[in-house]
Design an enzyme around this catalytic site. Structure first.
Site, short mmCIF file in Angstrom:
data_model
loop_
_atom_site.label_atom_id
_atom_site.label_comp_id
_atom_site.label_asym_id
_atom_site.label_seq_id
_atom_site.Cartn_x
_atom_site.Cartn_y
_atom_site.Cartn_z
N GLN A 145 0.82 -1.21 0.00
CA GLN A 145 0.00 0.00 0.00
C GLN A 145 0.86 1.27 0.00
OE1 GLN A 145 -3.21 0.47 -0.22
NE2 GLN A 145 -3.54 2.53 0.56
N LYS A 152 22.78 11.77 1.17
CA LYS A 152 22.59 12.32 2.51
C LYS A 152 21.72 13.58 2.46
CE LYS A 152 25.10 9.12 4.27
NZ LYS A 152 24.45 8.03 5.01
N HIS A 162 8.41 11.21 3.70
CA HIS A 162 9.54 11.17 4.64
C HIS A 162 10.85 11.41 3.88
CE1 HIS A 162 12.58 9.30 7.26
NE2 HIS A 162 11.74 9.54 8.26
N LYS A 163 11.77 12.16 4.49
CA LYS A 163 12.97 12.60 3.77
C LYS A 163 13.83 11.42 3.28
CE LYS A 163 15.58 13.25 8.08
NZ LYS A 163 16.27 14.23 8.96
N HIS A 217 -2.84 5.40 -13.18
CA HIS A 217 -3.20 4.07 -12.69
C HIS A 217 -4.71 3.83 -12.73
CE1 HIS A 217 -3.82 6.15 -8.77
NE2 HIS A 217 -4.71 5.21 -8.59
#
Length: 537
Positions: free
Chosen positions: A95, A393, A318-319, A179
């Site tokens: 998911q 990084k 999220h990074k 999609h």
């Protein structure tokens, strides 16, 4: 039996009562019980009578134990759809795509999400049917909406939105494929390959009108425009706002994934979809039927969209998760014409039998290719780097002042007005500025960095969450009206959308230059008046 029941009904000895224990199904049978006026001592009678089928539908409803919604019942026709290779493929599509590489619990799949959406779609239809029988919701309507909920994600590719949002857009830049289009093609393939047309007819569906209706529900449509739908007449417009609501974004698809994603990510979920579901009611808005909500749940709607933002901010964007997406996309691009002889990975989007084979397993297919395929060496290397956490990084993140940036690139934005193109234009402009500013730096080189622009907000539709939502009051339940933000609370934010810029360092010697890179990033943000999240005032 029917003659006996009819005679008892005429005498007034018994009455029809819908079964209370049915959780979120449709009334496919009734209990016939003695009337309360029956004389004491007379023998009680309880007869079960089928309304839509000669079989006992309660006996053939399949029960699934879902960790989010508990024990849910699904119609046997839905079970027939679930037991096909095209649907079972969803077991192998996570998911949240790659987010399990950051959040270990995020391993749930499109399979269970689709079951949850079908269940909630049934709950919504049942609630509307019980509270407003004048809507004339039929068993066919109920089944079609549930089928659409079940099949709405059939077209997702490997790693979910990474596939269409990053990979396909790069290897097929002129292609407008989404999609949702593949979901329709896969639905057609599923029906054809498994003979589902006959099954659907046996359960009372009219293929000429119900198949177009299901496809329209999957694709989604704006229900405030001139009516052009083929599946249902305009009086059933509200049914198009249950699975994929293009009008205001409030739909059962979000309700399930908010609850499910928060559960598996370990993020608290402050939004209760049951409150909205129970308050949903159909009202006339400009002569057309729309789903409206009680005025007192307006704050819950804000909470719903805030939950969406929280999910994106903490997990979906999220990074580290984001840069993993970028690297997997790079590996797929490199492997596109090398993994399978004679065809590209991306060609499968228009070939459903091949697309059925395309799942998250492609990661391992590329990773474990033998040395006899040297063309895949670079792609394998990227995937190995991901597993060993040799990633670019993170240097820093800042919020953009969009008005200033729009002014700089307004000519280019006129040529490319959509959101995806805007992100690309912003990214190119910022990359150009970064290169100019970094010239002459003694340690840092522009080619060692990558810059990405992301958009994040409460929702895709409109700037204000309740802009296109209509409400009703307790005293006038059939009168729809809009609410302004100040009527809900004076503490609501002014903005509901933001653009972020992220900078990553590509080489492995980051520890040696980390301080200089971060200092340069902060200075760059300060000069551009970006809101730097790494600087605390």
């Amino acid at each position: 039996m029917r003659a006996e029941v009819a005679a008892l009904l005429v005498k007034g000895a018994i009455e029809l009562v819908p079964p209370a224990e049915m959780k979120c199904g449709f009334y496919s049978h009734y209990f016939i019980v003695p009337k309360k006026s029956e004389k004491r001592g007379e023998k009680s009678r309880r007869i079960i009578m089928q309304k839509h089928s000669s079989k006992m539908s309660k006996d053939i409803m399949k029960i699934f134990n879902d960790p989010i919604h508990g024990h849910i019942e699904l119609h046997p026709l839905l079970v027939k759809i679930i037991d096909t290779p095209q649907f079972q493929r969803l077991r192998h599509l996570k998911q949240l795509g790659t987010k399990y590489l950051v959040y270990p619990g995020a391993t749930h799949t499109r399979f269970e999400h689709s079951l949850g959406v079908a269940f909630l779609a049934g709950c919504m239809v049942k609630n509307l049917h019980e509270n407003q029988p004048e809507l004339n919701i039929t068993k066919q309507d109920f089944l079609c909406v549930q089928i659409a909920g079940l099949c709405h994600d059939l077209g997702h590719g490997p790693f979910s939105h990474l596939f269409d949002g990053m990979f396909i857009s790069e290897v097929r830049p002129g292609d407008k494929w989404e999609h949702e289009d593949a979901s329709l093609h896969m639905f057609h393939c599923m029906r054809k390959k498994n003979g589902l047309g006959k099954e659907m007819e046996q359960y009372g569906l009219n293929l000429d009108e119900d198949i177009p209706f299901i496809e329209e529900l999957i694709k989604g449509c704006k229900t405030d425009k001139q009516w052009s739908m083929k599946g249902r007449t305009e009086d059933k417009s509200f049914l198009y706002e249950i699975v994929a609501n293009k009008l205001n974004g409030i739909d059962v698809d979000k309700w399930d994934y908010f609850a499910r994603d928060c559960h598996y990510l370990g993020i608290p979920n402050g939004f209760d979809h049951q409150r909205l579901l129970k308050s949903a009611r159909v009202c006339k808005v400009d002569g057309r039927n729309h789903i409206c909500f009680r005025d007192k749940v307006a704050d819950n709607i804000y909470g719903m969209f805030h939950t969406r933002y929280t999910l994106h901010r903490q997990a979906l964007q999220h990074k580290i998760g984001y840069i993993i997406d970028v690297k997997i996309k790079d590996a797929l691009v490199l492997a596109d014409d090398k993994l399978m002889p004679g065809r590209k990975i991306s060609d499968a989007i228009y070939d459903m039998p091949e697309y059925t084979k395309l799942t998250d397993h492609i990661f391992d297919q590329i990773l474990h290719q033998s040395d006899s395929k040297p063309d895949l060496t670079e792609a394998r290397g990227i995937l190995n780097d991901i597993l060993k956490r040799r990633l670019p990084k993170f240097v820093g993140e800042a919020r953009l002042k969009e008005e200033d940036l729009k002014e700089k690139v307004k000519a280019r934005l006129k040529e490319q007005p959509d959101k995806v193109s805007r992100s690309k234009v912003y990214q190119e402009e910022l990359w150009k500025d970064w290169r100019e500013k970094i010239k002459g730096h003694q340690t840092l080189k522009d080619e060692d960095f990558d810059i990405y622009v992301l958009d994040m907000g409460f929702g895709k539709v409109g700037n204000e969450p309740i802009e296109n939502v209509h409400f009703y009051s307790k005293n006038e339940p059939n009168k729809a009206f809009k609410m302004e933000k100040y009527q809900v609370s004076s503490l609501k934010p002014k903005m509901f959308h933001e653009w972020l810029v992220r900078v990553y360092y590509k080489n492995t010697d980051y520890q040696n230059i980390q301080q200089k890179a971060e200092e340069f990033f902060h200075e760059w943000c300060k000069n551009n008046e970006f809101i730097d999240s790494g600087i605390m005032s």
